[in-house]
Scaffold this motif. Structure first.
Motif, short mmCIF file in Angstrom:
data_model
loop_
_atom_site.label_atom_id
_atom_site.label_comp_id
_atom_site.label_asym_id
_atom_site.label_seq_id
_atom_site.Cartn_x
_atom_site.Cartn_y
_atom_site.Cartn_z
N THR A 3 0.97 4.32 -3.06
CA THR A 3 1.21 5.31 -2.79
C THR A 3 2.28 6.80 -2.88
OG1 THR A 3 1.23 5.84 -0.32
CG2 THR A 3 -1.28 5.76 -1.27
N LEU B 67 -4.78 4.10 -4.12
CA LEU B 67 -5.59 2.62 -3.59
C LEU B 67 -6.92 2.35 -4.37
CD1 LEU B 67 -4.59 2.88 0.47
CD2 LEU B 67 -3.29 1.40 -1.96
N THR C 244 -7.48 3.38 4.65
CA THR C 244 -8.55 4.18 3.74
C THR C 244 -8.93 2.51 2.50
OG1 THR C 244 -6.51 5.15 2.70
CG2 THR C 244 -7.93 4.02 1.14
N PRO D 7 1.41 -1.01 0.22
CA PRO D 7 0.22 0.39 0.15
C PRO D 7 0.87 1.40 0.06
CG PRO D 7 -0.75 -1.30 1.80
CD PRO D 7 0.71 -1.96 1.38
N TYR D 8 1.65 1.43 0.41
CA TYR D 8 2.80 2.20 0.32
C TYR D 8 3.23 2.83 -0.58
CZ TYR D 8 1.62 3.55 5.89
OH TYR D 8 1.10 3.12 6.70
N TYR E 188 -5.27 9.81 -1.50
CA TYR E 188 -4.91 8.16 -0.85
C TYR E 188 -6.09 7.41 -1.94
CZ TYR E 188 -1.38 10.05 1.99
OH TYR E 188 -0.39 10.99 2.65
N GLU F 195 -2.45 6.20 6.79
CA GLU F 195 -3.57 6.89 5.57
C GLU F 195 -3.80 5.12 4.88
OE1 GLU F 195 -2.32 10.40 7.45
OE2 GLU F 195 -1.49 8.70 7.11
N GLU F 196 -2.70 4.64 4.55
CA GLU F 196 -2.76 3.30 3.42
C GLU F 196 -4.14 2.78 3.74
OE1 GLU F 196 0.97 5.97 2.10
OE2 GLU F 196 0.08 5.28 4.11
#
Length: 567
Positions: free
Chosen positions: A89, A427, A121, A85-86, A423, A117-118
């Motif tokens: 982004t 995603l 989300t 996920p990181y 974000y 945040e990720e």
């Protein structure tokens, strides 16, 4: 918590210290260690002892109550997080060396969460499918990890810290604005209940991204942030967020550019002295490398470049100062004599708005021992981009009313962001809208430094005797001190139980073999709001009640003391 058992210091895991820790630089670091609240485990890593945990949990409780009051729902996400996920982004790389990266036994990449945040989300993406599922606010109180290069100031700047982070999810920008306003109000209530002096300051979004951003800053000498406060209006801002208005000037009467010999004047100071002019008449051109490419930054000669602002402008690109080696093979760059009028297309030129079109300067002529005067912006050189990049100074005009600003140091205790769709875009967080078509969700991100708030309180409320906690966060409501004799200890324990039964949180110093002086010193060092002493008149059933903050004292019977403390 009401009716909690009396905490006896004879059994308490907390040793007070007479001397400051050798590595302590700031007041909170010194006092929290000396009073037995925390202990250092490693550089930037701290253990919380029983008294410290009580204060920390009280801060948590206040934060939790105010978050619940705005309809936020508490969750707990993992601290050990997957890379993907990181990576999606871009923050796997953007975070740089501050990110704790690790691998499992199979070679899979993970990180210790610096912020979530990720992951939030993805949680909402999994749980919400329709506009009917939104808006929603989710939060957690959890340990975060950042590999600080120079952890310092005790728990103020550590490699792991406790944080409340919350996230709002809305289908419209108007909803995001409402969620942001709810958090702003909740934060004000939190910090007021904590007893913190704070300012709400305009801030930059930085690596978080998004549009609107505000910081909650607690003024303190130990603060790592500098903020500007207007004494005439309500303007307050982190200095990194202050911008100067671009004001174009008429240069029609300006003389032609003229080169002048200036031997041995590679610095602004030597140049100003040689020509007998103010540094403000000169143009300073700082060279930096942005992802390896040289960029020139122009500011008035009497101002310093704020590298933090430069880095924020070019983020996530890496920014570093040029070295002597960077001038090798670059005849267009003459060290100490760089001028914007000769840079050409090879070097991007950004300038502070004070270098507005029509302003005239003395600057380098791009020749050894030579400068040029009457160098006019917009006539003799072009600025590729205007960016406010100077270090803000005391007395700079307030952007709102023009009054000279005051600068102060502060500790960041909270930060709120309108993230928007950064974000959600990365995603692909969509829900079905009312018309049955996908709607991209918009987000807000909101943080409170829970462990930092403890340090900020210590910084703001301590006095020359030690800690001095506000009542709602103190580890106890009353600190009962038995001066030393058996009769005094007996009375102290008896009154402690009665206070506990009345709903108070009680810490009692029942230690045998410890002198009254040490006990009194420890009670002031530990900072509980009320100190009740069983001393010289214990045989008469008379106690001395002392207010820790004001130092006011009065003698009371046991019943009177209980009545006074339970009001």
């Amino acid at each position: 918590m009401a009716n909690a058992p009396v905490q006896r210091m004879s059994q308490l895991m907390a040793k007070t210290l007479r001397d400051d820790p050798a590595d302590a630089e700031v007041l909170s670091h010194k006092l929290l260690v000396r009073a037995g609240y925390v202990r250092r485990t490693a550089a930037g890593v701290w253990s919380w002892l029983p008294l410290g945990m009580k204060v920390l949990r009280n801060v948590e409780r206040i934060v939790r109550e105010e978050m619940d009051a705005i309809g936020a729902q508490e969750v707990l996400l993992p601290a050990l997080l997957p890379k993907e996920p990181y990576e999606a982004t871009g923050r796997w790389e953007e975070y740089g060396p501050e990110l704790f990266r690790l691998q499992d036994r199979k070679g899979g990449d993970y990180l210790l969460g610096p912020t979530h945040e990720e992951i939030f989300t993805l949680l909402v993406k999994d749980q919400a499918s329709s506009y009917k599922d939104l808006p929603v606010i989710l939060y957690q109180i959890q340990t975060k990890f950042r590999d600080e290069a120079r952890p310092r100031a005790g728990i103020l700047r550590g490699r792991e810290f406790l944080m409340k982070d919350s996230y709002s999810f809305d289908t419209e920008d108007e909803g995001l604005a409402q969620s942001y306003a709810l958090h702003r109000q909740a934060y004000q209530k939190v910090f007021e209940r904590l007893g913190l002096d704070y300012r709400i300051c305009a801030a930059t979004a930085g690596a978080m991204g998004g549009s609107k951003s505000e910081e909650f800053l607690a003024p303190a000498e130990a603060g790592e942030d500098t903020f500007a406060d207007c004494p005439n209006c309500d303007f307050a801002a982190n200095t990194e967020a202050i911008t100067y208005e671009l004001k174009e000037q008429d240069a029609s009467a300006a003389p032609a550019l003229e080169e002048i010999p200036t031997p041995d004047t590679p610095t602004i100071e030597t140049l100003a002295a040689h020509l007998g002019v103010e540094a403000s008449a000169t143009l300073k051109n700082l060279l930096v490398k942005v992802d390896g490419e040289i960029v020139a930054v122009g500011v008035p000669g009497d101002r310093e470049v704020d590298l933090g602002k430069v880095e924020a402008h070019f983020a996530p690109a890496a920014v570093e100062l040029v070295t002597a080696e960077d001038f090798v093979g670059r005849p267009d760059l003459v060290r100490g004599y760089v001028g914007p009028q000769g840079l050409g297309e090879k070097v991007q030129y950004i300038a502070d708005p004070r270098v507005a079109p029509g302003t005239a300067w003395i600057t380098g002529a791009n020749k050894e021992h030579t400068h040029a005067k009457n160098v006019v912006a917009g006539r003799d050189f072009e600025v590729d981009q205007y960016v406010d990049v100077v270090v803000v100074q005391e007395g700079d005009p307030c952007p709102k009313c023009g009054t000279g600003l005051k600068l102060d140091r502060a500790i960041e205790i909270g930060h709120i962001f309108q993230l928007g769709r950064k974000y959600a875009d990365a995603l692909k967080l969509d829900v079905l809208g009312q018309n049955g078509k996908p709607v991209r969700v918009t987000m807000g991100s909101y943080g409170i430094g829970v462990s930092r708030a403890v340090a900020a309180l210590a910084e703001q409320t301590a006095d020359d005797k030690g800690l001095c906690w506000p009542a709602e966060v103190a580890p106890a409501d009353v600190h009962v001190v038995a001066a030393g004799k058996a009769l005094q200890i007996e009375l102290a324990l008896d009154v402690s139980e009665k206070l506990r039964a009345a709903g108070l949180r009680v810490l009692v110093d029942d230690r045998a073999g410890v002198s009254p002086g040490v006990k009194f010193t420890d009670s002031e060092l530990m900072g509980v709001p009320k100190i009740l002493v069983a001393g010289r008149r214990s045989a008469e059933g008379v106690l001395e009640l002392k207010d820790r903050r004001t130092g006011e004292r009065e003698e009371l019977t046991v019943d009177e003391a209980i009545a006074r403390l339970t009001v």
